[in-house]
Design a protein around this motif. Structure first.
Motif, PDB file in Angstrom:
ATOM      1  N   ALA A  52       0.833  -1.204   0.000  1.00 39.58           N
ATOM      2  CA  ALA A  52       0.000   0.000   0.000  1.00 39.58           C
ATOM      3  C   ALA A  52       0.866   1.251   0.000  1.00 39.58           C
ATOM      4  CB  ALA A  52      -0.942   0.003   1.197  1.00 39.58           C
TER       5      ALA A  52
ATOM      6  N   LYS B  66       0.090   3.526  -2.982  1.00 38.10           N
ATOM      7  CA  LYS B  66      -0.814   4.611  -2.586  1.00 38.10           C
ATOM      8  C   LYS B  66      -0.132   5.692  -1.757  1.00 38.10           C
ATOM      9  CE  LYS B  66      -4.937   4.025  -3.239  1.00 38.10           C
ATOM     10  NZ  LYS B  66      -5.730   4.584  -4.312  1.00 38.10           N
TER      11      LYS B  66
ATOM     12  N   GLU C 102      -7.568   1.520   4.745  1.00 40.37           N
ATOM     13  CA  GLU C 102      -8.426   2.053   3.677  1.00 40.37           C
ATOM     14  C   GLU C 102      -7.690   2.116   2.347  1.00 40.37           C
ATOM     15  OE1 GLU C 102      -9.764   3.003   7.570  1.00 40.37           O
ATOM     16  OE2 GLU C 102      -7.932   3.775   6.641  1.00 40.37           O
ATOM     17  N   SER C 103      -6.424   2.541   2.386  1.00 39.86           N
ATOM     18  CA  SER C 103      -5.662   2.616   1.136  1.00 39.86           C
ATOM     19  C   SER C 103      -5.431   1.235   0.555  1.00 39.86           C
ATOM     20  CB  SER C 103      -4.335   3.343   1.354  1.00 39.86           C
ATOM     21  OG  SER C 103      -3.505   2.625   2.235  1.00 39.86           O
TER      22      SER C 103
ATOM     23  N   THR D  39      -2.518   2.929   5.403  1.00 36.32           N
ATOM     24  CA  THR D  39      -3.779   2.733   6.114  1.00 36.32           C
ATOM     25  C   THR D  39      -4.546   1.548   5.537  1.00 36.32           C
ATOM     26  OG1 THR D  39      -4.987   4.195   4.618  1.00 36.32           O
ATOM     27  CG2 THR D  39      -3.971   5.216   6.566  1.00 36.32           C
TER      28      THR D  39
ATOM     29  N   LEU E 286      -7.492  -1.335   0.891  1.00 37.12           N
ATOM     30  CA  LEU E 286      -8.767  -1.816   0.359  1.00 37.12           C
ATOM     31  C   LEU E 286      -9.098  -1.220  -1.007  1.00 37.12           C
ATOM     32  CD1 LEU E 286     -10.902  -1.839   3.621  1.00 37.12           C
ATOM     33  CD2 LEU E 286     -10.066  -3.812   2.319  1.00 37.12           C
ATOM     34  N   GLU E 287      -8.488  -0.094  -1.327  1.00 38.31           N
ATOM     35  CA  GLU E 287      -8.709   0.539  -2.635  1.00 38.31           C
ATOM     36  C   GLU E 287      -7.955  -0.168  -3.760  1.00 38.31           C
ATOM     37  OE1 GLU E 287      -7.537   4.593  -2.070  1.00 38.31           O
ATOM     38  OE2 GLU E 287      -9.218   5.033  -0.735  1.00 38.31           O
ATOM     39  N   LEU E 288      -7.054  -1.063  -3.404  1.00 37.05           N
ATOM     40  CA  LEU E 288      -6.231  -1.749  -4.403  1.00 37.05           C
ATOM     41  C   LEU E 288      -6.872  -3.060  -4.833  1.00 37.05           C
ATOM     42  CD1 LEU E 288      -2.770  -1.272  -2.683  1.00 37.05           C
ATOM     43  CD2 LEU E 288      -3.657   0.001  -4.636  1.00 37.05           C
ATOM     44  N   SER E 289      -6.669  -3.391  -6.078  1.00 32.02           N
ATOM     45  CA  SER E 289      -7.158  -4.683  -6.575  1.00 32.02           C
ATOM     46  C   SER E 289      -6.089  -5.751  -6.351  1.00 32.02           C
ATOM     47  CB  SER E 289      -7.468  -4.587  -8.068  1.00 32.02           C
ATOM     48  OG  SER E 289      -6.263  -4.471  -8.821  1.00 32.02           O
TER      49      SER E 289
ATOM     50  N   GLN F  13      -3.289  -5.350  -8.808  1.00 28.25           N
ATOM     51  CA  GLN F  13      -2.333  -4.296  -8.470  1.00 28.25           C
ATOM     52  C   GLN F  13      -1.350  -4.776  -7.395  1.00 28.25           C
ATOM     53  OE1 GLN F  13      -5.477  -1.442  -7.512  1.00 28.25           O
ATOM     54  NE2 GLN F  13      -4.430   0.030  -8.856  1.00 28.25           N
TER      55      GLN F  13
ATOM     56  N   GLU G  21       0.484   5.505   1.263  1.00 27.87           N
ATOM     57  CA  GLU G  21      -0.160   5.432   2.569  1.00 27.87           C
ATOM     58  C   GLU G  21      -0.149   3.978   3.025  1.00 27.87           C
ATOM     59  OE1 GLU G  21      -4.081   7.121   2.985  1.00 27.87           O
ATOM     60  OE2 GLU G  21      -3.739   8.412   1.265  1.00 27.87           O
TER      61      GLU G  21
END
Length: 77
Positions: free
Chosen positions: A25, A29, A35-36, A33, A38-41, A44, A31
């Motif tokens: 992450a 990203k 949350e960051s 966190t 969880l934004e990744l596939s 990725q 970051e």
């Protein structure tokens, strides 16, 4: 990765999936966190793994050569 790091005295790093995911992450990203992450596939994350692996081995090389830290247990109090 655990087996690869074992000979360098850092196998615990390879066992820590959360740490490896946070490193991923951070690379993708900027970051660490949840949350960051969880934004990744999955694609990725898998695509970034060579960079993560290279970064972990680079950090271990630096600690061993420059700081004379031969094992992770030497850093833990």
């Amino acid at each position: 990765m655990k087996e690869e790091l074992e000979e360098f005295g850092f196998s615990e790093v390879g066992e820590d999936c959360d740490l490896i995911l946070r490193c991923t992450a951070a690379i993708l990203k900027k970051e660490t966190t949840p949350e960051s992450l969880l934004e990744l596939s999955g694609q990725q994350i898998r695509g970034a793994f060579p960079k993560v692996r290279n970064g972990i081995f680079g950090a271990i090389y630096f600690m061993r050569k420059q700081l004379k830290v031969t094992a992770l247990k030497n850093l833990i109090c």
